[in-house]
Design an enzyme around this catalytic site. Sequence first.
Site, PDB file in Angstrom:
ATOM      1  N   SER A  41       0.805  -1.218   0.000  1.00  0.00           N
ATOM      2  CA  SER A  41       0.000   0.000   0.000  1.00  0.00           C
ATOM      3  C   SER A  41       0.839   1.270   0.000  1.00  0.00           C
ATOM      4  O   SER A  41       0.378   2.319  -0.453  1.00  0.00           O
ATOM      5  CB  SER A  41      -0.937   0.015   1.213  1.00  0.00           C
ATOM      6  OG  SER A  41      -0.209  -0.020   2.427  1.00  0.00           O
ATOM      7  N   GLY A  78      -1.774  -4.308   1.040  1.00  0.00           N
ATOM      8  CA  GLY A  78      -1.820  -5.474   1.904  1.00  0.00           C
ATOM      9  C   GLY A  78      -0.959  -6.628   1.460  1.00  0.00           C
ATOM     10  O   GLY A  78      -0.974  -7.690   2.096  1.00  0.00           O
ATOM     11  N   ASN A 107       4.329  -6.034   5.727  1.00  0.00           N
ATOM     12  CA  ASN A 107       3.137  -6.800   6.110  1.00  0.00           C
ATOM     13  C   ASN A 107       3.488  -8.190   6.614  1.00  0.00           C
ATOM     14  O   ASN A 107       2.762  -8.767   7.430  1.00  0.00           O
ATOM     15  CB  ASN A 107       2.169  -6.899   4.923  1.00  0.00           C
ATOM     16  CG  ASN A 107       1.477  -5.577   4.636  1.00  0.00           C
ATOM     17  OD1 ASN A 107       1.115  -4.856   5.552  1.00  0.00           O
ATOM     18  ND2 ASN A 107       1.320  -5.253   3.367  1.00  0.00           N
ATOM     19  N   ASP A 188      -5.952   7.785   9.225  1.00  0.00           N
ATOM     20  CA  ASP A 188      -5.681   6.495   9.862  1.00  0.00           C
ATOM     21  C   ASP A 188      -4.306   6.456  10.529  1.00  0.00           C
ATOM     22  O   ASP A 188      -3.976   5.507  11.221  1.00  0.00           O
ATOM     23  CB  ASP A 188      -5.813   5.343   8.861  1.00  0.00           C
ATOM     24  CG  ASP A 188      -4.820   5.434   7.702  1.00  0.00           C
ATOM     25  OD1 ASP A 188      -3.908   6.285   7.737  1.00  0.00           O
ATOM     26  OD2 ASP A 188      -4.969   4.639   6.752  1.00  0.00           O
ATOM     27  N   HIS A 191      -1.073   5.605   6.507  1.00  0.00           N
ATOM     28  CA  HIS A 191      -0.653   5.835   5.126  1.00  0.00           C
ATOM     29  C   HIS A 191      -0.301   7.299   4.889  1.00  0.00           C
ATOM     30  O   HIS A 191      -1.057   8.188   5.288  1.00  0.00           O
ATOM     31  CB  HIS A 191      -1.761   5.405   4.160  1.00  0.00           C
ATOM     32  CG  HIS A 191      -2.079   3.947   4.257  1.00  0.00           C
ATOM     33  ND1 HIS A 191      -3.097   3.463   5.065  1.00  0.00           N
ATOM     34  CD2 HIS A 191      -1.510   2.866   3.674  1.00  0.00           C
ATOM     35  CE1 HIS A 191      -3.133   2.144   4.972  1.00  0.00           C
ATOM     36  NE2 HIS A 191      -2.187   1.758   4.130  1.00  0.00           N
TER      37      HIS A 191
END
Length: 232
Positions: A41, A78, A107, A188, A191
């Site tokens: 991402s 992801g 990840n 969030d 990012h």
Amino acid sequence: MARRRFLKLAVSAFVGGCLLTGTAANAASSGAPAILVVGDSLSAEYGIARGAGWVNLMQQTITQNGFDYNVVNASISGDTTSGGRARLAPLLERYRPVVTIIELGGNDALRGIPLDLTRSNLREMIAASRKAGSQVIVVGMRIPPNYGPDYSEQFFAMFSTLAKQENTGYVPFLLAGVAEHQDWFQQDQIHPLAKAHPQILQNVWPTVKPLLKPAGKPPAKAVNARASKPGA
């Protein structure tokens, strides 16, 4: 806040799922050699306008510097190194990249995937890219010490060790100069905002530029001058 931001990334990895956002950026010219970016991402323009991410900014920078390359962004939100390894072969066959940038691994750590598997996947991706005639750049990532200082350091050192062993290009930390700025992130707090992506490009560009040559000449061999200095 930086530690909290990285912890939240574990959740966002699943929310992001396997949303494919990777597309070819505007080509410098028809038939230009390709630079392939295989990432997650952080490279897939998650939550920002299409074209505002560092990969597209790199295409613009390449063109502005008089080079003729087509940057292909094959990043998926992801994604893990296992996912990247599984989908790399058709990407190499389709685009025949002269440079492959591997931005994966974060990840893996946040999902608790063993380092040995992550390391093996990255090594296989490097080998496959080389076999296809591509130079390789490995992009490093950090995770917070909450996962244990030993594990966090082993994870971070894995990228530089691989780059040194495989003699690839090496970017120590994709978010250097970004992670410490809370206001450079989306709501969030995971990012980066579009305004952070020029700095991300600054972290990557010094490793990419030496591999580029004027049209008609092959790219130079990757030089891993910084791999022996983790954290530099």
